[in-house]
Design a protein around this motif. Structure first.
Motif, short mmCIF file in Angstrom:
data_model
loop_
_atom_site.label_atom_id
_atom_site.label_comp_id
_atom_site.label_asym_id
_atom_site.label_seq_id
_atom_site.Cartn_x
_atom_site.Cartn_y
_atom_site.Cartn_z
N GLU A 53 -12.06 33.57 37.25
CA GLU A 53 -12.68 34.82 36.79
C GLU A 53 -11.91 35.42 35.62
O GLU A 53 -12.50 35.97 34.69
N ASN A 80 -14.94 35.59 27.33
CA ASN A 80 -16.08 36.38 26.86
C ASN A 80 -15.65 37.47 25.88
O ASN A 80 -16.42 37.85 24.99
N TYR A 105 -33.94 42.26 39.07
CA TYR A 105 -33.51 42.34 37.67
C TYR A 105 -33.20 40.93 37.18
O TYR A 105 -32.27 40.27 37.67
N ARG A 114 -33.93 42.91 29.74
CA ARG A 114 -33.91 42.50 31.14
C ARG A 114 -35.20 42.96 31.83
O ARG A 114 -35.68 44.08 31.62
N GLU A 126 -13.47 36.04 31.91
CA GLU A 126 -13.45 37.39 31.33
C GLU A 126 -12.76 37.42 29.97
O GLU A 126 -13.28 38.00 29.01
N PHE A 163 -29.90 38.45 36.63
CA PHE A 163 -28.92 39.06 35.74
C PHE A 163 -28.81 40.54 36.10
O PHE A 163 -29.81 41.27 36.08
N LYS A 164 -27.58 40.99 36.43
CA LYS A 164 -27.36 42.37 36.82
C LYS A 164 -26.62 43.18 35.77
O LYS A 164 -26.25 44.33 36.02
N GLY A 165 -26.37 42.60 34.62
CA GLY A 165 -25.66 43.32 33.57
C GLY A 165 -26.58 44.22 32.77
O GLY A 165 -27.78 44.39 33.07
N ARG A 166 -26.02 44.79 31.73
CA ARG A 166 -26.79 45.69 30.86
C ARG A 166 -27.40 44.87 29.73
O ARG A 166 -26.70 44.23 28.96
N LEU A 167 -28.72 44.91 29.65
CA LEU A 167 -29.44 44.14 28.65
C LEU A 167 -30.77 44.81 28.40
O LEU A 167 -31.49 45.16 29.34
#
Length: 307
Positions: A131, A138, A210, A200, A135, A193-197
Motif C-alpha cells: 500500500e 501514485n 459508485y 463516476r 501510494e 470506484f469509491k474515489g472522487r471523480l
C-alpha cells in the motif's frame, strides 16, 4: 712529487663546481658546505694517486678519502629508508578468548513445500508495504506534461489527459496480441470506484453503486476484452477515423470499438442501446454482420414495429 695542501673552503668550492654539472639543488650544496666547515679538517690532494690521498682529475673532479669527515651529499628526492630492527619487536602477550558455540538452526523457517511463486513474494512483502508503494507511486508518477493540458472549458478538453497515453498503448497491445473469433459483442461494464471523480456513475440498483462505466468489445466465446473505452460523460466528442458524419454518440461508440476488426467477416451482437438501422447498414459495407435487440421508438424503424 711534492703534494699541495688545500683548505676546506677550496675543496668545497671544487665540489660545488662538480655538482653543478648534475643539476643538484643549491640548498643541498649549502648543507654540504656547512658540514665541511664544521668538520674543520684539511684535505690533502696530490698529483699521484695513493691509498691515503685524494687526487684531482680534470674529468672526474675531486676524489675524497674514505676516512674523511666530509659527508656525502644525497641527491634531492632520494628516499631514506629506516633501519629495520626485527630483534626489537616483541609479540604482545594476548590470551585467545573462548569462542561461543553456534546454536542457530540454518534454513528457511517457512514451510515452502506447496508454495507458488506469489507465496514466495508474500514472504518478504506484506500488504502494508504494498500500500505504501502504491501510494507513493501514485503521487510521483506522471505520463504527460501538465502544461500541455487544455482548459476544462475547451471543447477538445480530455478528462483522461493525464493517463491517455497509457490507455491508448494498452488498448493497442491488447488488440495486437490476440485475434478474436467470429462472434463478438459490444456492451457496457461497470468498475467499482469509491474515489472522487467527476464522471463516476451512481446506480442505486447495483450492488456497487459508485462505479466507472466502460464500453467494451469482447469475444463472445471466451469473454476476452479486445477493446474498451472509458465513459467520461461527454461521448458526443468521440470522433473515430472513417466514421460516417451522420452517426450519433451510440453509433460512434460501436464504430470506434470495432474498427480494428472490419473487413474480416465478424458477426457483431449488441443490445437495444446500440441497435440502429443506419449503423447496421454501414457495418455491412465493411463486411461485418450485426445483430441485436431493438427499441421500437428509435429513429429509423417502421411504425408497424411499435406494439
Amino acid at each position: 712529487m711534492a703534494s699541495r695542501r688545500m683548505t676546506a673552503q677550496q675543496v668545497v668550492g671544487m665540489i660545488f663546481e662538480s655538482l653543478s654539472d648534475h643539476d643538484y639543488e643549491t640548498d643541498s650544496a649549502s648543507e654540504a658546505e656547512e658540514e665541511v666547515r664544521d668538520s674543520g679538517s684539511d684535505v690533502s690532494v696530490g698529483e699521484e694517486s695513493s691509498d691515503e690521498e685524494a687526487t684531482l682529475s680534470a674529468d672526474e673532479g675531486p676524489v675524497l678519502e674514505e676516512d674523511t669527515d666530509v659527508p656525502l651529499v644525497q641527491q634531492p628526492g632520494a628516499e631514506r629508508f629506516p633501519v629495520i630492527r626485527p630483534d626489537l619487536w616483541v609479540a604482545p602477550n594476548i590470551e585467545q578468548p573462548e569462542l561461543p558455540a553456534f546454536t542457530g538452526l540454518p534454513g528457511c523457517r517457512a514451510n515452502t513445500e506447496n508454495f507458488l511463486p506469489v507465496n514466495f513474494f508474500e514472504l518478504f512483502i506484506d500488504d502494508v508495504f504494498l500500500e505504501e508503494i502504491v501510494e507513493q507511486t501514485n503521487l510521483m508518477l506522471h505520463f504527460v506534461d501538465n502544461a500541455l493540458a487544455l482548459p476544462r472549458d475547451h471543447p477538445d478538453s480530455d478528462r483522461l489527459f493525464k493517463i491517455r497515453p497509457v490507455l491508448d498503448h494498452f488498448v493497442d497491445r491488447v488488440s495486437e496480441v490476440y485475434v478474436p473469433g467470429k462472434e463478438i459483442s459490444v456492451d457496457e461494464s461497470l468498475v467499482l470506484f469509491k474515489g472522487r471523480l467527476v464522471f463516476r456513475q451512481y446506480i442505486p440498483s447495483k450492488r456497487a453503486q459508485y462505479e466507472i462505466k466502460l464500453y467494451m468489445l469482447s469475444e463472445s466465446s471466451t469473454g476476452y476484452v479486445y477493446s474498451f473505452r472509458v465513459y467520461t460523460g461527454r461521448d458526443s466528442n468521440i470522433d473515430p477515423p472513417d466514421c460516417p458524419p451522420t452517426f450519433g454518440a451510440t453509433e460512434k461508440i460501436v464504430w470506434d470499438l470495432g474498427r480494428r476488426l472490419f473487413n474480416k467477416g465478424h458477426h457483431l451482437y449488441v443490445d437495444n442501446f446500440y441497435t440502429g438501422v443506419q449503423l447496421f447498414k454501414e457495418l455491412f459495407k465493411v463486411d461485418t454482420v450485426a445483430c441485436g435487440t431493438i427499441r421500437c421508438n428509435r429513429k429509423g424503424y417502421l411504425l408497424d414495429l411499435a406494439f
